[in-house]
Design an enzyme around this catalytic site. Sequence first.
Site, PDB file in Angstrom:
ATOM      1  CB  CYS A 175      -1.442   7.490   1.402  1.00 30.87           C
ATOM      2  SG  CYS A 175      -2.971   6.777   2.023  1.00 30.87           S
ATOM      3  CD  GLU A 230      -3.020  -1.047   0.299  1.00 31.18           C
ATOM      4  OE1 GLU A 230      -3.175   0.028  -0.309  1.00 31.18           O
ATOM      5  OE2 GLU A 230      -3.751  -2.031   0.139  1.00 31.18           O
TER       6      GLU A 230
HETATM    7  P1  NAD Z   1       8.228   4.710   5.325  1.00 32.78           P
HETATM    8  O1  NAD Z   1       8.307   3.903   4.071  1.00 32.78           O
HETATM    9  O2  NAD Z   1       9.370   5.605   5.655  1.00 32.78           O
HETATM   10  O3  NAD Z   1       8.019   3.776   6.610  1.00 32.78           O
HETATM   11  C1  NAD Z   1       7.013   2.800   6.701  1.00 32.78           C
HETATM   12  C2  NAD Z   1       7.527   1.634   7.525  1.00 32.78           C
HETATM   13  O4  NAD Z   1       8.669   1.062   6.894  1.00 32.78           O
HETATM   14  C3  NAD Z   1       7.928   1.995   8.963  1.00 32.78           C
HETATM   15  O5  NAD Z   1       7.386   1.029   9.841  1.00 32.78           O
HETATM   16  C4  NAD Z   1       9.452   1.938   8.922  1.00 32.78           C
HETATM   17  O6  NAD Z   1      10.010   1.503  10.144  1.00 32.78           O
HETATM   18  C5  NAD Z   1       9.739   0.918   7.839  1.00 32.78           C
HETATM   19  N1  NAD Z   1      10.995   1.190   7.127  1.00 32.78           N
HETATM   20  C6  NAD Z   1      11.525   2.408   6.839  1.00 32.78           C
HETATM   21  N2  NAD Z   1      12.684   2.261   6.152  1.00 32.78           N
HETATM   22  C7  NAD Z   1      12.893   0.933   6.009  1.00 32.78           C
HETATM   23  C8  NAD Z   1      13.922   0.137   5.400  1.00 32.78           C
HETATM   24  N3  NAD Z   1      14.974   0.698   4.789  1.00 32.78           N
HETATM   25  N4  NAD Z   1      13.811  -1.199   5.455  1.00 32.78           N
HETATM   26  C9  NAD Z   1      12.745  -1.781   6.064  1.00 32.78           C
HETATM   27  N5  NAD Z   1      11.762  -1.083   6.659  1.00 32.78           N
HETATM   28  C10 NAD Z   1      11.814   0.243   6.641  1.00 32.78           C
HETATM   29  O7  NAD Z   1       6.850   5.519   5.185  1.00 32.78           O
HETATM   30  P2  NAD Z   1       6.299   6.692   6.090  1.00 32.78           P
HETATM   31  O8  NAD Z   1       7.157   7.902   5.911  1.00 32.78           O
HETATM   32  O9  NAD Z   1       6.023   6.217   7.465  1.00 32.78           O
HETATM   33  O10 NAD Z   1       4.878   6.947   5.368  1.00 32.78           O
HETATM   34  C11 NAD Z   1       4.732   7.797   4.284  1.00 32.78           C
HETATM   35  C12 NAD Z   1       4.480   7.047   2.989  1.00 32.78           C
HETATM   36  O11 NAD Z   1       3.479   6.050   3.168  1.00 32.78           O
HETATM   37  C13 NAD Z   1       3.926   7.975   1.908  1.00 32.78           C
HETATM   38  O12 NAD Z   1       4.545   7.663   0.689  1.00 32.78           O
HETATM   39  C14 NAD Z   1       2.441   7.625   1.877  1.00 32.78           C
HETATM   40  O13 NAD Z   1       1.817   7.940   0.657  1.00 32.78           O
HETATM   41  C15 NAD Z   1       2.482   6.157   2.158  1.00 32.78           C
HETATM   42  N6  NAD Z   1       1.207   5.687   2.699  1.00 32.78           N
HETATM   43  C16 NAD Z   1       0.435   4.849   1.952  1.00 32.78           C
HETATM   44  C17 NAD Z   1      -0.803   4.431   2.433  1.00 32.78           C
HETATM   45  C18 NAD Z   1      -1.711   3.524   1.644  1.00 32.78           C
HETATM   46  O14 NAD Z   1      -2.604   2.955   2.224  1.00 32.78           O
HETATM   47  N7  NAD Z   1      -1.522   3.360   0.345  1.00 32.78           N
HETATM   48  C19 NAD Z   1      -1.235   4.849   3.686  1.00 32.78           C
HETATM   49  C20 NAD Z   1      -0.407   5.693   4.430  1.00 32.78           C
HETATM   50  C21 NAD Z   1       0.811   6.101   3.929  1.00 32.78           C
END
Ligand code: NAD
Length: 484
Positions: A255, A221
């Site tokens: 998002c 997602e």
């Molecule tokens: P992110 O990708 O930075 O983090 C999400 C998760 O991934 C966290 O739990 C984090 O600990 C983990 N993570 C971060 N870096 C990692 C790595 N290198 N390896 C493994 N795990 C890792 O996202 P964010 O900043 O928390 O959220 C923002 C993004 O999420 C935006 O792009 C937004 O559009 C998207 N989003 C999508 C939805 C949806 O339902 N489609 C909903 C909410 C947010």
Amino acid sequence: MSDEQKAQYTSLEEIDQMHAALRAGFRSGKMKSIAARRTQLTQLGYLVQDNMERFKEAFAADLGRHPMEASFLDLLPTLSDTKIAIDRVEKWARTERAPFSLNFAATRPVIRKEPKGVVLIIAPFNYPVWLTFGPLIGALAAGNCAVLKPSELSWNVTKLMAELVPKYLDQDVVRVVLGAVPETTKLLELPWDHILYTGSGRVGKIVNMAGAKTFSPVSLELGGKSPAVIDPKCDMRTAAKRILWGKVANAGQTCVAPDYVLIERGAEDKFVEALKEAHKSFFPDKSYKEMSRIVAPSHFNRLKGLVENTQGTVVLGGLDEMDEAGKLITPTIVRGVKEDDSLMSEEIFGPVLPILPVDNVDDALEYINKHDHPLALYVFTQDAAFKAKVFDNTTSGSAVANEVLLQCATDGLPFGGIGPSGNGYQTRKYAFDMFTHLRASLDSPSWLDKIMGARYPPYTVRFFSCTPPYYSYLSFRMTCSLRS
Ligand code: NAD
């Protein structure tokens, strides 16, 4: 991240132990019955309901989020989805008969809805309760065990969930891992029966590749740039109000927030005026009490950089109103933005709205189709033909007219992206389906060999012509001859 926070992260050894404990929990069969699933779901509902005030405080600490907004955009939707699952799980999980077919009816074909097993749910910071517990509701309703890995950025909410989950939910069924990249990397080295990752596309690629190594199925997602196309003849005041709300709710850290606006050049002035008017009605004294804060200094600086480098004209908010210490960015409108602008280079994920003037709706569609399929596509129009033109000539996760954000919370609708904005659907029945294995099942009687005995060697043409597949072949030939 402070050292104090890091000291509370789950150790890598503990992650192995949790994985093993949940595997044993799943094998014990304790989540097989609908009653057991309903018990866990009800407990999850109590977890949220009993601790509403503590959650609101945690939201305020992490995101400066107004308690009412935390309630109606995160906590109440979680409760509502829990209730829906409790009410409908029995129906969702019912074994389904395959459509009747003369050829196979005797084998009594059915689809058994079975849990996949032990699943991993990785969540982002922006809607930390709904995006962690929402998928968990689907996983539990489907009879799975689950590890939750909420975001380290929304630390107060994450810590609270980690404290409450063991108090309300069965430890053989649900565990929470606290941590950041090393802990998530460790989790991704283990095999899972499904991984749901919600977050950025950059990390989504890492998760997808890790899943491939362990044959763990992955649903992503993700996010991206969701456009809003404005018909110059639309109800401009309503359009401006709703689009601005999409950027104000959670300070645009949503998002499906409208990322940018495409509008005919001649209507730009009128739209900007309507936005200013909406802004005045939202924040009459400009105290911005209702505005959430940007989650982390890194995100604040990223947004500041995008605004610093824009070639467009800032007509509201902007750099002068940014408060770095308070991580506050006030609603910022930038007009006259061009395709190669900094604001069009990445998902904004903040309260900054670029307006891209175009010559006509065809140019708007061409721009959208030149880029990644968006998670959401918005159109503001009262003209059915305009709406149809935009929807029919684009591809996106959702297609919404005259509204923003609400498609995610609407009962009965799937919520998911397509291509670079993701795959899979994470809400309600669709989350149940994601975490359910459709197990094909037959129970064939011995007498069937009187009809299908020709399948056994030695093969003879006489017997073959008596078998159901041969009838299908004849019926297909007949259809073809009728058509030609
Ligand atoms: P992110 O990708 O930075 O983090 C999400 C998760 O991934 C966290 O739990 C984090 O600990 C983990 N993570 C971060 N870096 C990692 C790595 N290198 N390896 C493994 N795990 C890792 O996202 P964010 O900043 O928390 O959220 C923002 C993004 O999420 C935006 O792009 C937004 O559009 C998207 N989003 C999508 C939805 C949806 O339902 N489609 C909903 C909410 C947010």
